[in-house]
Design an enzyme around this catalytic site. Structure first.
Site, PDB file in Angstrom:
ATOM      1  CD  GLU A 216      -3.236   0.587   2.073  1.00 51.15           C
ATOM      2  OE1 GLU A 216      -3.342  -0.583   2.513  1.00 51.15           O
ATOM      3  OE2 GLU A 216      -3.982   1.507   2.412  1.00 51.15           O
TER       4      GLU A 216
ATOM      5  CD  GLU B 272      -2.764   1.317  -4.393  1.00 49.67           C
ATOM      6  OE1 GLU B 272      -2.761   0.324  -3.643  1.00 49.67           O
ATOM      7  OE2 GLU B 272      -3.804   1.850  -4.817  1.00 49.67           O
TER       8      GLU B 272
ATOM      9  CB  CYS C 259      -7.227  -2.788   6.390  1.00 47.46           C
ATOM     10  SG  CYS C 259      -5.766  -1.978   5.843  1.00 47.46           S
TER      11      CYS C 259
ATOM     12  CB  SER D 218      -5.315   1.055  -1.192  1.00 44.23           C
ATOM     13  OG  SER D 218      -4.427  -0.020  -1.361  1.00 44.23           O
TER      14      SER D 218
ATOM     15  CE  LYS E 273     -10.647  -8.012   8.247  1.00 41.79           C
ATOM     16  NZ  LYS E 273      -9.823  -7.588   7.110  1.00 41.79           N
TER      17      LYS E 273
ATOM     18  CD  GLU F   2     -11.617  -8.829   3.668  1.00 38.51           C
ATOM     19  OE1 GLU F   2     -11.273  -9.341   4.744  1.00 38.51           O
ATOM     20  OE2 GLU F   2     -11.050  -7.840   3.187  1.00 38.51           O
TER      21      GLU F   2
ATOM     22  CD  GLU G 161     -14.211  -9.773  -4.877  1.00 39.34           C
ATOM     23  OE1 GLU G 161     -15.246 -10.422  -5.138  1.00 39.34           O
ATOM     24  OE2 GLU G 161     -14.231  -8.729  -4.192  1.00 39.34           O
TER      25      GLU G 161
ATOM     26  CB  CYS H 284      -9.440  -3.875  14.352  1.00 38.06           C
ATOM     27  SG  CYS H 284      -9.148  -3.389  12.664  1.00 38.06           S
TER      28      CYS H 284
END
Lengths: 260, 523
Positions: B199, B202, B223, B243, B282, B285, B290, B442
């Site tokens: 990241e 990037e 994230c 990102s 999560k 996720e 994908e 988190c």
């Protein structure tokens, strides 16, 4: 001054608060076999209200619509007209209520109801009929029914039926997304619960074939002859009694052995 | 006794009938006098707020809609008391419920953050329990079961075992997982360091203008899967700022079935990959279609990068189920290859942490020198203020402006501002913005141990303090680019940050979800 509830199906997000409120207020059990929400949701002796999930086709693709189902509390209730024990009574506040202590368990109400609402407690040893009371005790105190009071999405309007019917008509006239009909305005002679929707009612599982004539009118068409039938039947039987009595006397007098 | 042999009295017919008549009369009388003559129903209860005249509006009412197929959260209707707290959390803290128009389309809008599970007083709403799947995998002798633990679980798991909020139980958590039978215990911190490399690279490319037109500034962190889904729902026009890096969980998942499998010579199909996360999103996720890049890489598209996600609460239940007392365990170490981590990684668990970690390594990536001490304790980005910002001088680039938000209601403030700036053609105010779905980051995620209602800042602060303590005092290194195992990973497998293979395994794309709802026009 009968109360009514307007259900705007377009506003429902499917949270099911109304089904939980009904269970809490009426102290009824949940059963996994009889879901209160989802595509399989059905009214039952323990489910006085359910939210049925429908996936329907609309202009560009599929949409989800949730339909809250419960007793519609007809203005001229077929169940009450069919109940000879007066266990079902239409109140002037609007609710059609059920008195368990008067019920004889004949289940005529279940056959009479055009919306298939009253259910029987089949799993009990001494079963009773069971259906939504529109929280009659709350309504009598000036409170809204439990299901109505808990809705976070603004689906319901509670008030005088005449007024909410006017409001329903104004809403559907104002916004072209709505189907141009208020379900319950005329069905079965009119119901206390009214529905408006943006999807045709028949696609949402509503019975749209119900006549606007109250069911009790049909039964009245033949039940009105009951006194005539009763009186004339009495006259005929009395006549027959006198006829046979006289025939016996004559046969006794003439010494003939007439067997009847 | 003396009458034992005597004949019983005979009952006359009249007597018998009298008796029957008497019994039935009493029955009828009892039922008329004693039985209720009330109409049916109305014998239960409703919370107090609903027991008012219909003309008085009820303020806090109802509950949020939950799709029965929601991968993250479930609700038990039997426990729901319609207190309305889930709506408070969803609408006011996370600005999801109530931020879309009705009629709905074919989706029940949910970012899967699970904050409602922390607010629900009766625990009617909980995470979707997947302990069984993990137990079955652990019992399966053919499976190599690998587990990773997120930065934030190590400062919260202890609470479930009676330790005070913020207790650091990193080593005990590893020990418990090894005792439960996991074949390898990795640290998501490792891929947090890796995320910083990817990241950060990037970001440097965006700042340098390498990605002009495709990837503009500011760069958003990616994230927090709840935040990502929120952006996909409500701000799809700003997704170009996101990102392309996967979250650390998904990076580790992708590496377990490629890099680790290769290094250890294990068939990727025999690997079962579990994550312990402070997060319910999560769970969603890892089920995003994908998220099977490892599978695609090895030619088996059905393989998921991460098979099951357990929340901190589920791990605590699993440990208790097996009769293990966490507090009595000797500390253990993460397994090598993907077990090393730095302080920069552990602060991912705190709001502002990703930003701080990224700044540390971006400084290095740009100047080739380690950042000065001041950048190691970037206090303006720490703490529980909803939106934070900071400006830093980085030699060669000049002033770098960053912003941080946590709790999605705060994200809207930055996003609306950016939208407005773009509309007016203004240059971007910030270079880099960190977004976290949950208030506090988190450490107060939807999968963390339940605390007071509503979740209190006191507990959040205790957990945050421990995170920063690990960074400053416990770990030896504080810079992601100094992580030797990450360096080894690049050397042996990925070559360099943002390489072709890194793009394939560690980066992802986003979906415009605006078609599944009608977002309310705000402002």
């Amino acid at each position: 001054m009968a109360k009514g509830v307007l259900v705007d199906i377009t506003k429902c997000v499917g949270c099911g608060s109304c089904t939980v409120a009904c269970k809490l207020w009426n102290d009824m059990k949940f059963s996994e076999k009889e879901p209160t929400m989802g595509p399989e949701a059905k009214l039952s002796a323990n489910n006085w209200t359910v939210v049925r999930f429908n996936e329907v086709k609309k202009e560009n693709g599929k949409v989800w619509r949730f339909v809250k189902t419960q007793c519609l509390h007809c203005q001229d209730a077929a169940c009450a007209s069919a109940c000879f024990a007066k266990a079902l009574q239409k109140t002037k506040d609007g609710p059609v209520i059920y008195y368990p202590h008067l019920c004889v368990g004949c289940r005529y109400c279940m056959i009479a109801c055009p919306f298939n609402v009253p259910k029987y407690e089949w799993d009990k040893t001494f079963p009773l009929v069971s259906k939504c009371q529109m929280c009659s005790t709350k309504v009598a105190k000036g409170e809204a029914p439990a299901c109505v009071s808990v809705c976070p999405a603004g689906v319901f309007k509670y008030g005088e039926r005449d007024e909410i019917l006017k409001e329903a008509k104004a809403t559907i006239a104002r916004d072209s997304k709505y189907v141009q009909e208020v379900y319950g305005e005329k069905q079965a002679g009119g119901t206390s619960w009214l529905y408006i929707s943006d999807v045709p009612f028949e696609q949402l599982g509503f019975n749209t074939k119900i006549s606007s004539v109250p069911v009790s009118t049909y039964s009245h068409n033949f039940l009105k002859y009951t006194p005539v039938v009763a009186v004339s039947w009495g006259i005929i039987l009395t006549g027959l009694y006198h006829y046979t009595k006289r025939r016996n006397e004559i046969s006794k007098d003439s010494g003939k052995n007439v067997k009847l | 006794m003396e009458n034992r042999t005597a004949k019983p009295k005979t009952v006359s017919r009249r007597g018998f009938l009298k008796m029957l008549g008497g019994v039935s009369l009493t029955g009828v009388a009892a039922s008329i006098a004693g039985c209720s003559q009330d109409p049916a129903g109305g014998k239960g209860w409703l919370p107090q707020q609903y027991q008012v005249a219909s003309s008085w509006p009820v303020q806090v009412k109802g509950r949020i809609p939950i799709d029965p197929n929601n991968p993250s959260i479930v609700r038990d209707d039997k426990k729901c008391i319609l207190c309305g707290q889930c709506i408070e959390a969803c609408e006011r803290v996370q600005t999801v419920y109530g931020y879309y128009e009705t009629p709905i389309k074919d989706d029940i809008t949910c970012v899967n953050c699970g904050q409602c599970t922390l607010w629900c007083p009766t625990a009617a709403i909980t995470e979707r329990d997947e302990i069984d799947k993990v137990v079955r995998a652990l019992e399966d002798k053919n499976l190599h079961v690998v587990v990773q633990t997120a930065p934030a679980t190590r400062v919260a798991l202890g609470e479930e075992f009676g330790l005070p909020p913020g207790s650091i139980v990193e080593g005990k958590q590893v020990a418990a997982l090894k005792k439960l039978g996991f074949d390898a215990v990795f640290d998501t911190n490792f891929t947090a360091d890796l995320t910083i490399m990817e990241e950060g690279t990037e970001l440097v490319r965006r700042v340098a203008g390498d990605l002009k037109g495709v990837k503009p500034l500011p760069q958003f962190t990616s994230c927090s899967p709840g935040w990502v889904k929120f952006c996909e729902y409500f701000y799809p026009d700003l997704l170009e700022h996101m990102s392309s890096c996967k979250s650390p969980q998904q990076m580790l998942g992708a590496l377990v079935k490629t890099y680790y499998a290769k290094e250890k010579g294990i068939d990727p199909e025999k690997i079962f990959s579990v994550s312990i996360m402070p997060c319910t999103a999560k769970k969603y996720e890892c089920n995003r279609p994908e998220m099977n890049d490892a599978g695609k890489h090895v030619g088996k598209e059905k393989l998921r990068d991460v098979d099951v996600v357990l929340t901190t609460r589920e791990l605590a239940r699993l440990i208790k189920m097996k009769g293990i007392d966490l507090t009595k365990l000797e500390d253990a170490q993460y397994d090598p290859l993907m077990g090393e981590s730095t302080g920069a990684a552990v602060i991912f668990g705190a709001t502002g942490g990703v930003m701080e970690a990224a700044v540390r390594s971006a400084y290095f990536l740009i100047t080739k020198q380690n950042p000065p001490e001041a950048l190691l304790n970037l206090t303006p980005v720490r703490g529980l203020q909803g939106v934070k910002e900071a400006s830093l001088e980085i030699p060669g680039v000049g002033q770098v402006n960053v912003a941080i938000s946590h709790g999605l209601s705060n994200a809207r403030k930055l996003l609306d501002q950016l939208r407005e700036d773009k509309k007016q053609g203004k240059p971007p105010r910030y270079h880099f913005i960190e977004f976290m779905s949950c208030p506090g980051g988190c450490i107060s995620g939807g999968g963390q141990p339940r605390t007071s209602l509503p979740p209190s800042d006191q507990v959040r602060q205790a957990r945050l303090n421990s995170i920063y303590q690990i960074d400053a005092k416990i770990y030896k290194k504080r810079l992601s680019h100094e992580n030797q195992e990450v360096a080894m990973l690049y050397q042996k497998f990925l070559e360099k940050p943002n390489s072709h293979l890194a793009e394939e395994l560690l980066h992802t794309e986003y979906v415009d979800r605006s078609k599944t709802l009608t977002a309310k026009k705000n402002g």
